[in-house]
Design a protein around this motif. Sequence first.
Motif, PDB file in Angstrom:
ATOM      1  N   ALA A 158       0.836  -1.203   0.000  1.00 43.03           N
ATOM      2  CA  ALA A 158       0.000   0.000   0.000  1.00 43.03           C
ATOM      3  C   ALA A 158       0.868   1.249   0.000  1.00 43.03           C
ATOM      4  O   ALA A 158       0.578   2.220  -0.739  1.00 43.03           O
ATOM      5  N   ASN A 159       1.929   1.259   0.787  1.00 42.01           N
ATOM      6  CA  ASN A 159       2.828   2.415   0.837  1.00 42.01           C
ATOM      7  C   ASN A 159       3.562   2.608  -0.485  1.00 42.01           C
ATOM      8  O   ASN A 159       3.735   3.744  -0.957  1.00 42.01           O
ATOM      9  N   ILE A 160       4.007   1.509  -1.087  1.00 40.65           N
ATOM     10  CA  ILE A 160       4.708   1.580  -2.374  1.00 40.65           C
ATOM     11  C   ILE A 160       3.781   2.136  -3.448  1.00 40.65           C
ATOM     12  O   ILE A 160       4.160   3.003  -4.247  1.00 40.65           O
ATOM     13  N   ARG A 161       2.548   1.638  -3.468  1.00 40.67           N
ATOM     14  CA  ARG A 161       1.571   2.104  -4.467  1.00 40.67           C
ATOM     15  C   ARG A 161       1.280   3.593  -4.286  1.00 40.67           C
ATOM     16  O   ARG A 161       1.241   4.358  -5.260  1.00 40.67           O
ATOM     17  N   SER A 162       1.110   4.022  -3.039  1.00 40.76           N
ATOM     18  CA  SER A 162       0.829   5.426  -2.767  1.00 40.76           C
ATOM     19  C   SER A 162       2.009   6.311  -3.172  1.00 40.76           C
ATOM     20  O   SER A 162       1.837   7.368  -3.797  1.00 40.76           O
TER      21      SER A 162
END
Length: 262
Positions: A158-162
């Motif tokens: 989720a952090n990578i995508r954001s």
Amino acid sequence: MATQAKRPRVAGPVDGGDLDPVACFLSWCRRVGLELSPKVAVSRQGTVAGYGMVARESVQAGELLFVVPRAALLSQHTCSIGGLLERERVALQSQSGWVPLLLALLHELQAPASRWRPYFALWPELGRLEHPMFWPEEERRCLLQGTGVPEAVEKDLANIRSEYQSIVLPFMEAHPDLFSLRVRSLELYHQLVALVMAYSFQEPLEEEEDEKEPNSPVMVPAADILNHLANHNANLEYSAAWPQLLPFTSELSSDGSHSAHS
């Protein structure tokens, strides 16, 4: 372990035709001033997987294995768009702190004249990395149930995508002359994050700098083909001029006991 991913290579090691990647890498080392001891060799034989470094003969404690000049490191400061990354450093701030390095890698991987192309040829195939973030979600939850890893991986994803959608992709789209369409890929960004997790190094802070944020990660050619072991037999040391690798025991020997994890 999860079934090996069947993904085509999106970007990564250079297509070198019939050229020997090791010979090209060693020639590159000579050009950039990366000094290898004659007692060690870069090879596929005697290593854990992929390319690694093995001893040709007995190595004594304290002997220098190799020296990497800072100019040969691949970082946000040494890459060919380092000036741009420095000017935009405020806009590129993120929770991970890795965005500038990842943008440097994205640019250099697709730049035909990148000075690190022979180094990339020794990288593992990006489409076949075995980090749990690339496993199917059901397989990850089944095999790693009760470890906390599935939850940690979901948070990382989720952090990578954001980070990619809010910082990295807009930056690449604002500089289409520097980033081709083939590297504007969330999948490739995932792969490079995994590579940085496994293969990058962070120079330690000086004692008087303990209150500062950690140094940004850098890619260190030659050092990143060694095993990461708790009971290691070589030590990476930094100086104002370069990081250098020094064995602190005599366990590194000609039987290839110190090999790579690439």
